[in-house]
Enzyme design. Sequence first.
Site, short mmCIF file in Angstrom:
data_model
loop_
_atom_site.label_atom_id
_atom_site.label_comp_id
_atom_site.label_asym_id
_atom_site.label_seq_id
_atom_site.Cartn_x
_atom_site.Cartn_y
_atom_site.Cartn_z
N ASP A 1 0.81 -1.22 0.00
CA ASP A 1 0.00 0.00 0.00
C ASP A 1 0.85 1.27 0.00
O ASP A 1 2.02 1.26 0.37
CB ASP A 1 -0.90 0.02 1.23
CG ASP A 1 -0.10 -0.11 2.52
OD1 ASP A 1 0.84 -0.94 2.55
OD2 ASP A 1 -0.41 0.60 3.48
N GLU A 2 0.21 2.32 -0.43
CA GLU A 2 0.72 3.68 -0.27
C GLU A 2 2.16 3.89 -0.73
O GLU A 2 2.91 4.63 -0.11
CB GLU A 2 0.59 4.12 1.22
CG GLU A 2 -0.85 4.16 1.68
CD GLU A 2 -0.97 4.65 3.12
OE1 GLU A 2 -1.97 5.34 3.41
OE2 GLU A 2 -0.10 4.35 3.96
#
Lengths: 712, 712
Positions: free
Chosen positions: A323-324
Amino acid sequence: MRQYISAALLLSCALNASAQTTPNGAQPATRHNLMPVPAAVRFGAGRLAVNKSFTVAAKGHVDERLRAGIERAVRRLEGRTVLEFARGLAADANAATLVVECKGPGQVVPSVEEDESYSLEVTDKQAALRAATVVGALRGLETFLQLLEGDREGFFVPAVSIEDRPRFRWRGLLIDVGRHYEPVQVLKRNLDAMAAVKLNVFHWHLSEDQGFRIESKKFPKLTGLGSDGLFYTQTEAREIIAYARERGIRVVPEFDIPGHSTSWLVGYPELGSAPGPYKIERGAGIFEPALDPTREEVYKFLDAFLGEMAALFPDAYMHIGGDENEGKQWDRNPRIQTFMKEHGIKDNRALQTYFNQRLLKILTKHGKRMMGWDEIFQPDLPKDVVIQSWRGPQSLAEAARKGYDGVLSAGYYIDLIFPASEHYLADPLPADSNLTPAEAAHVLGGEATMWGEWVSPETIDSRIWPRTAAIAERLWSPREVRDVEDMYRRLAVVSAQLEELGLTHEKNQALMLRRLAGGRDSWALQTLASVVEPVKEYRRYEVRPQTMLSPLTGLVDATRPDSDAARRFAAQVDGLLSDAPRFETYSQDLQSTLNDWHNAGPQLEALIDGSPALAEARPLAGDLSQIGTIGLEALSYLSKGVTPGSEWRNARLAALDEAARPKAAVEFVVIQSVRALVVAAAELPALKQTTPDEWKTRVKTLAAPPAKKRDQ
Amino acid sequence: MRQYISAALLLSCALNASAQTTPNGAQPATRHNLMPVPAAVRFGAGRLAVNKSFTVAAKGHVDERLRAGIERAVRRLEGRTVLEFARGLAADANAATLVVECKGPGQVVPSVEEDESYSLEVTDKQAALRAATVVGALRGLETFLQLLEGDREGFFVPAVSIEDRPRFRWRGLLIDVGRHYEPVQVLKRNLDAMAAVKLNVFHWHLSEDQGFRIESKKFPKLTGLGSDGLFYTQTEAREIIAYARERGIRVVPEFDIPGHSTSWLVGYPELGSAPGPYKIERGAGIFEPALDPTREEVYKFLDAFLGEMAALFPDAYMHIGGDENEGKQWDRNPRIQTFMKEHGIKDNRALQTYFNQRLLKILTKHGKRMMGWDEIFQPDLPKDVVIQSWRGPQSLAEAARKGYDGVLSAGYYIDLIFPASEHYLADPLPADSNLTPAEAAHVLGGEATMWGEWVSPETIDSRIWPRTAAIAERLWSPREVRDVEDMYRRLAVVSAQLEELGLTHEKNQALMLRRLAGGRDSWALQTLASVVEPVKEYRRYEVRPQTMLSPLTGLVDATRPDSDAARRFAAQVDGLLSDAPRFETYSQDLQSTLNDWHNAGPQLEALIDGSPALAEARPLAGDLSQIGTIGLEALSYLSKGVTPGSEWRNARLAALDEAARPKAAVEFVVIQSVRALVVAAAELPALKQTTPDEWKTRVKTLAAPPAKKRDQ
């Protein structure tokens, strides 16, 4: 065969009375405290006494895990009843109070395929718990404990027939130990609590920009330089895994890559997409460091490291985060840009997909199924990868339609400080999702996520519990079980029961307030703390910046989500306004509460004078007093039937708006109710020209708070 | 050179005002919260601000133990102030807020010879802590933490000069883990608390009739059959020893023989004085099993076992118990009787002396000094044996005159549930002991004893703390420091500070009451619990028999010694009666408290109806109400100046006598104060014929409770 009525039907009955006649007219139903509500439950006549001659026998398959589980349940029963029971299993199953009958051990390694079903048959003679597996029996033992009641005759379990099985087979709690390390005993007590509400996956988020928390014997600099010395040895990890298995809980480890990886790069900067050097992040947010997906050495490292971890963690799944990662380091690295051109990789998302495909090969080689966050869901993703969705049930349904397994976390972000009611109503598989049964089977379940920016060993329990019990019910119980008021009633009971397992969500608040008060009388501070909550979503960091090394001992840390006092106050205000035009219902209680607020303000200011750690709370003291005063004025108008002028109304609403602004990263959660009192007083003339019901609707509309942008 | 005024003088000043002029007329003295009170302390003008730029530097000797001790102190300071301080030691000592200057490491193995002295000099520029050893510096850091204050300007430490050293070099806490096992984390948090009040000996009572708690690799059946699986591995023991050493605390292990040894004999019946078989004792009391002192195999066993333990425990001392062996097994064993005749051993005491002399040789061989309870003090005892006295300071003085070292525990039996004030005034070396300085040097100090019959991990902290802090002061501070009222004032502050170390003495009560209330509103139960205490001495087992396997979750377990509420109530009654004939002082507070008691009774009965675990407390509900009613009646007579008839007086005193009888193994500790109110009302006419002071004395005499036999 016995007949079962649905739990949902039972609940809707239960809300109206504490004992009722069931549809067949013969048996009284009982308002129960079961959480999660079983798939099917039917109360009968009679009760099984629980007295000092209580014994447990086991038939069929018996093993050490079952024995230990029964032993733990009996000790808890002893603690509640203050009765001493015989140790060990009774020899004579016919004479035993509770008979546990297991068909077999179930899965050797806890698995998503585990059969967790059980049945529980309680008559006035005996309780019979039957399950296909030991884990099923453990689930049933928790139900048995929740059935315990007492009256003047003594303790008992009501006669009941329960057939139970989970709606979803993946019911998890993520604990992020990367941002703040949590000692082994914190994890253990949370595993106990998870088992008490039938959760079955501990998602162990082991690495973050702010800390690498698991010992690698192959790469000792991961913790040597990336953990501040705060990490789990492999021995401790095995201890946690065994502890979880004893309770029928899987342990899914997460190693978050290619982003969120600063702590890896402190010891091994050569894995990064920029030369470094790196140091452990101390702030909160999204950071740039990312592994370099274009270098073979990185995959060699990951092969060796993940191989080591694959041997340590027996679960079939391994979570690689994903993620991210914004790819800023990639953008700035000419070598990476060249690599992308040479390989026809058009953007950073494609580059991450390339990385994931390489990772997938490594995990497959080590016998693990890969799992990752929403971002890994890219066109070329193989079908055996599991998606964990922070985006929502639509994204999950979309993945399911394409044949991917998924787990919902959107709606279960308990670090955002929303009330249990909001999490409770989030459904991984809403009634309107329109999936075929085959597609729906891809929706494995959900996970509450305890992100670790603002939790310490002292506060983390209060951020997880009791709200996570409501999420556990959503994931176990039938979709139709969704009565919020009854959920809160049962949640209070379960919350108190969790304390017997060592959970500190209740008892640590008083300690933290005493510390803030420097040992002086903390009544006024308790009063304040009961009606404020930490600011929601990710605003805390914005309004009161701290680092990961800051003490989490301030007022915001001592306050908790989902204020009971505010909910009770709101219900009483509602009761009072429903009693128009008399306004007597709850008026005594409201007067007393408002008086407390009014009086607590000045006492609080005196306390703050000697407690500089509370200086940030000084404006709240005045606010609290003023909220009390305004409420008392409104009450007085209502009870006398005197209408205040619009000047009063406008001034008071403006004052409430001011009080509603967060200070010290906390906010009052009773303002809305006091607004309703003010508006109601101002609207008294309207009452004469309409029905009380219409009037109340009008009050509610007018009392709605000013529109607020719900950002993020 | 600085001048120091004695702490005792300072205290007597401090009691009268919060800020005073010291004898030299220039500097204001401050009422401080130091516990134990330092040997010499003198407050000066000014203050050292503690703000976010707080730093610590170290000069002279610096080692890992000192670094870690400073680190822990700084984290606690952060917790209290909610400020984030720089990590690690500051490079520039001149600019640091606190400078720690150590001469050397001190004893490698914590020792009774350790120099624990330190000086602390705080000006408005800097705090300077100087010590000869690291342990001295650790003691000084605790004092520094206790000096922290706050006001509207922020946190600060007042300017002060302290020269401190302990009065006694042996200041211990015994924890009996034999009767109830306590997990490692319970011991660790208690070690933290010990360090906070400058105790320096953890006396680890490791074996009892009811359990053998330390792993022996040579004799695995000791724990294998004698511990129910609840014992410390040698790795855990080393962990505890290291944890204690980090805090300047010695660990003295006790292996209680020849009596109190049933758990040894379960696995090794051949060591006993009767053939066996033996099983783990489950009751409380004195049991017959004893090692056979006439068999060489026993000494061979002890040589091997104690040799193993001597290698595990580095302390110079080893405690062999020796208490409460009545020799009944010896009397009945013909072989032992023959042995005694053959060796001219005239009675069981002489036989035990023979045993002790054999033991002494074994311990000497393994390099340990022997220590035992009073009973081992027999004519032929060698002079290097240390006596621990449960009999009293006279017995200790007698031993000292004969040249034996001794440690006092009489007066410090915290398991007897007496108030801190009683323990506080017990002195190992009373002013009237008439020992020469050389003899007095044999009185090493004292030890609080936490005997384990009725404590669980959940309750043990509340039985140890905060009262043991008062004992710690007795053992550290000058003999003249003995103002009970000021001790209680400071004890409340220290008690709250202990919570930051994880101690549960405060916070677990609320949890236990919530469990008893089954999650329902526990206000009435809290009200009851605030004014009752467990029965004293060893009466609990008589009036409410349980076994070592019984749950310790009843009302008696939830209640605590030394009720704050009762002490406050007594002080208010005293204040009211001193205000004769107006009776206004505290009358509002008393009225409110008595009303609470009056109202709590019926609520409590309703609660008990649904909580069978509280059934034993039902009579207390009526008592509580009645005590409240009687107090309110008396208050009303006093405030109106109306004298009640003698019938009222007699009936009310009789009712109070009935309420004073223990129920559910708890007793009200406010009866005496309410008796005073009743008698005062009845004695109103006497007030008119005498002075208020004379009248109050008469009331006190008449209100004295009926004579009570203080047995045991």
